[in-house]
Scaffold this active site. Structure first.
Site, PDB file in Angstrom:
ATOM      1  N   GLY A  59       1.328  -0.963  -0.130  1.00  0.00           N
ATOM      2  CA  GLY A  59       0.346  -0.043  -0.147  1.00  0.00           C
ATOM      3  C   GLY A  59       0.415   1.146   0.225  1.00  0.00           C
TER       4      GLY A  59
ATOM      5  N   ASN B 240      -7.026   4.142   9.606  1.00  0.00           N
ATOM      6  CA  ASN B 240      -6.601   2.950  10.132  1.00  0.00           C
ATOM      7  C   ASN B 240      -6.472   3.397  12.024  1.00  0.00           C
ATOM      8  OD1 ASN B 240      -5.163   5.194   9.938  1.00  0.00           O
ATOM      9  ND2 ASN B 240      -3.134   3.715  10.569  1.00  0.00           N
TER      10      ASN B 240
ATOM     11  N   GLN C  79      -7.304   0.458   3.822  1.00  0.00           N
ATOM     12  CA  GLN C  79      -8.399  -0.607   5.043  1.00  0.00           C
ATOM     13  C   GLN C  79      -9.591  -0.589   5.013  1.00  0.00           C
ATOM     14  OE1 GLN C  79      -6.942  -1.293   8.487  1.00  0.00           O
ATOM     15  NE2 GLN C  79      -5.458  -0.750   8.360  1.00  0.00           N
TER      16      GLN C  79
ATOM     17  N   SER D 214      -3.826  -2.166  -0.666  1.00  0.00           N
ATOM     18  CA  SER D 214      -2.836  -3.595   0.407  1.00  0.00           C
ATOM     19  C   SER D 214      -3.155  -4.754   0.457  1.00  0.00           C
ATOM     20  CB  SER D 214      -2.538  -2.526   1.565  1.00  0.00           C
ATOM     21  OG  SER D 214      -1.099  -3.777   1.982  1.00  0.00           O
TER      22      SER D 214
ATOM     23  N   HIS E  41      -2.083  -7.710   2.752  1.00  0.00           N
ATOM     24  CA  HIS E  41      -2.431  -8.080   3.717  1.00  0.00           C
ATOM     25  C   HIS E  41      -3.614  -7.722   4.558  1.00  0.00           C
ATOM     26  CE1 HIS E  41      -0.175  -4.832   6.607  1.00  0.00           C
ATOM     27  NE2 HIS E  41      -0.163  -4.563   5.478  1.00  0.00           N
TER      28      HIS E  41
ATOM     29  N   THR F 180      10.548  -7.556 -12.029  1.00  0.00           N
ATOM     30  CA  THR F 180       9.883  -8.923 -12.991  1.00  0.00           C
ATOM     31  C   THR F 180       8.888  -9.320 -11.387  1.00  0.00           C
ATOM     32  OG1 THR F 180      11.989  -9.964 -13.244  1.00  0.00           O
ATOM     33  CG2 THR F 180      10.762 -11.405 -12.825  1.00  0.00           C
TER      34      THR F 180
ATOM     35  N   CYS G 281       2.623   1.328  12.706  1.00  0.00           N
ATOM     36  CA  CYS G 281       3.770   2.307  12.310  1.00  0.00           C
ATOM     37  C   CYS G 281       4.503   3.345  12.862  1.00  0.00           C
ATOM     38  CB  CYS G 281       3.694   2.739  10.701  1.00  0.00           C
ATOM     39  SG  CYS G 281       2.905   1.760   9.040  1.00  0.00           S
TER      40      CYS G 281
END
Lengths: 378, 88
Positions: free
Chosen positions: A71, A150, A178, A198, A200, A236, A325
Site C-alpha cells: 500500500g 486506520n 483499510q 494493500s 495483507h 520481474t 507504523c
C-alpha cells in the site's frame, strides 16, 4: 494460554485458500513471466488473468490495475507519479489524519517546493467539505484522502468529496488500504482517479499491493527498468503474490455482507458492555454505523494505552495502541491529536480491530477481561 | 501501583513501580531477548520495563511488601542487595 488476535487493522494472516493458490509459484511454476518458453508463458497468463479478475471485481478496466509491493508503494507512486507527470500544477491537498505513507510523501514533495495544504476534519475525522472547496484553486493538482481511517475507523463520504474536487478539475487519490474487503467497493461508482490498496489487510500476504489509475490520466514510474506493468513499474512480477491477492479479494468480497454484520455486532457488544459497567471511556471516531466494521478506538480516562495493551497481551489478547507504523513515537498519535481527543483520554487509547476469524465467544472473553482490568486500576 | 523501596531502613525510592530504577544494561539485555534490538526506541524500552517488572507487580497483588530471598534474580533493579519494596 490461547492467544486471541484482535489487531486486524495492523495486518491479517494469509488464508488457507490464498496459501494454496500461491503454492505452485514458489516451486514448480517458478518461470519468469517474460520468458517465452513453457516455464514463463503460463505465468504470464496467470498475471493477465489475475488482472482481469481483479478489474472485474473492482469494476474498472484491466489496464487500470497495477500490481505493486505494498500500500505504501501505491500511495507513493500515486502522489509522486502524478506530480511528476503534471509538473505545471504545484498544489496538493490532503488531511492531517492520513497514514504516514501519505504524510511523509507530502513532506518530501513540500521540500521540493510543492504547496501542501491540509483540509480540516471534524471531531469524528470527517473532511470539512466547505474548507476543502475553499482550498481548491486552479493550481491544485491532486487531493489525497484516506477512505477508511486506520486509527479511528472513519469512513469518508467520497461521493461528496469527489463532487467538489471534480468541479475544480483536480485529480482525487484515495488511500483505500483499510477499506477493501471491509466495506462495499465499486470503482465505477466512486469517480476517483487513483486508489491505493494493500493485500495483507484482507488475508493476502505482506508484500503485494494494487494501484488503480484511471486510464485517461498519466502517471510517471517510480521504478525504472523493464517493460512490466505496461511499462509503468519495472521488476520481474511476483506471480505467487499476484495470484494470492486475486484469491484474497475474491474470498473477501464473497463473504463481505456477513463479515460486516458480524463484526458490527462484535463492536456493539463491547460498547454496550462498557456502558453497562459504567466504564469512563470515549469512542474515538464516529459511531458504529459510520466506521469500519469491527474497528474500535477506545480511550480511557487518565490511563495509559500501552499499559492496558500490555496487561491484555499478558492475558492472551493481542491489540494495538495506535497504528503499528507509529511505534517510533510515544506521543499520542497524530490522528488522535488532529481530531482533538480530550487530553484526559488521549493517552489511554487502545485500538481493537476484530477480524474474519474472531468468534463471539472470543469477543465476550476479551470484553470481560478488559472490564476486569479497568475496574482494578480504577 | 505506588511503592517505596527501603534499603537498610533508608528510603531509596518512592513512586510508581513502573518508574522504579532499572539498570540500563538489563533493559538492553531484555530488549535483545525480546526484540533482537540493542538500541530500543522509547516504546520498546517501556515494554521491556513492564516485562521485567511484571513478576514483582504480580507478587505484590494483594500483598504489602516484597523482600526477595535471592537478590540475584532481581539484580536488574538498580539497588544494592537487601532492599524491600512496600506498596503505598
Amino acid at each position: 494460554m490461547k492467544s486471541i488476535y484482535l489487531d486486524h487493522a495492523a495486518t491479517t494472516g494469509v488464508s488457507e485458500a490464498v496459501r494454496e493458490s500461491m503454492e505452485p509459484y514458489f516451486k514448480e511454476s517458478f518461470g519468469n513471466p517474460s520468458s517465452l518458453h513453457s516455464f514463463g508463458i503460463p505465468n504470464r497468463k496467470i498475471i493477465n488473468e489475475s488482472r482481469v479478475s481483479i478489474s472485474q471485481m473492482l469494476e474498472c478496466e484491466q489496464e487500470e490495475i497495477f500490481f505493486t509491493s505494498s500500500g505504501s508503494e501505491s500511495i507513493n507512486w500515486a502522489i509522486k507519479g502524478t506530480a511528476s507527470a503534471y509538473p505545471d500544477k504545484r498544489k496538493i491537498i490532503s488531511t492531517k489524519i492520513e497514514h504516514h505513507a501519505t504524510l511523509h510523501t507530502l513532506d518530501y514533495l513540500e521540500a521540493l517546493g510543492y504547496d501542501i495544504s491540509y483540509v480540516n476534519v471534524d471531531e469524528f475525522g470527517f473532511v470539512d467539505l466547505k474548507h476543502l472547496d475553499s482550498l481548491l484553486c486552479s493550481n491544485t493538482l491532486l487531493v489525497s484522502i484516506i477512505y477508511a481511517n486506520n486509527e479511528i475507523g472513519t469512513i469518508q463520504n467520497i461521493h461528496a468529496i469527489s463532487q467538489i474536487v471534480k468541479q475544480h478539475n483536480c485529480f482525487l487519490h484515495l488511500d483505500a488500504v483499510q477499506a477493501l474487503c471491509h466495506i462495499p467497493f465499486s470503482i465505477r461508482n466512486l469517480n476517483v482517479d487513483l486508489i491505493s490498496f494493500s493485500g495483507h489487510k484482507f488475508h493476502a500476504p505482506k508484500g503485494v499491493g494494487l494501484l488503480y489509475k484511471r486510464k485517461t490520466n498519466r502517471i510517471d514510474p517510480l521504478i525504472h527498468g523493464g517493460d512490466q506493468e505496461y511499462g509503468h513499474r519495472a521488476g520481474t512480477e511476483n506471480v505467487a503474490f499476484i495470484k494470492g491477492i486475486e484469491t484474497a479479494l475474491r474470498e473477501g468480497l464473497h463473504h463481505l455482507e456477513e463479515y460486516q454484520n458480524r463484526l458490527n455486532s462484535y463492536s456493539k457488544y463491547v460498547i454496550n458492555a462498557l456502558n453497562d459497567n459504567n466504564i469512563d471511556f470515549r469512542l474515538n471516531g464516529p459511531s458504529i454505523d459510520s466506521r469500519l466494521p469491527g474497528h474500535l478506538s477506545l480511550a480511557f480516562r487518565d490511563l495509559d494505552g500501552h499499559d492496558i495493551s500490555f496487561q491484555l497481551n499478558r492475558h492472551g489478547f493481542a491489540l494495538s495502541t495506535t497504528s503499528a507504523c507509529d511505534s517510533k513515537s510515544i506521543l499520542p498519535s497524530h490522528v488522535l491529536r488532529a481530531i482533538n481527543v480530550d487530553k484526559d483520554y488521549i493517552k489511554g487509547t487502545i485500538r481493537i480491530s476484530f477480524g474474519l476469524n474472531n468468534t463471539m465467544d472470543e469477543v465476550v472473553l476479551f470484553t470481560d477481561k478488559l472490564i476486569e482490568l479497568l475496574k482494578k486500576v480504577h | 501501583m505506588r511503592v517505596k523501596v527501603l534499603l537498610d531502613n533508608i528510603l531509596v525510592y518512592e513512586g510508581d513501580i513502573l518508574n522504579i530504577p532499572i539498570k540500563n544494561e538489563a533493559i538492553i539485555s531484555k530488549s535483545m531477548e525480546l526484540f533482537g534490538d540493542d538500541d530500543p526506541c522509547i516504546i520498546h524500552q517501556s515494554y521491556v520495563v513492564k516485562d521485567l517488572l511484571t513478576p514483582i507487580i504480580d507478587y505484590l497483588e494483594g500483598k504489602e511488601s516484597f523482600k526477595p530471598k535471592d537478590y540475584s534474580q532481581w539484580d536488574f533493579l538498580d539497588f544494592e542487595s537487601g532492599f524491600e519494596i512496600s506498596v503505598l
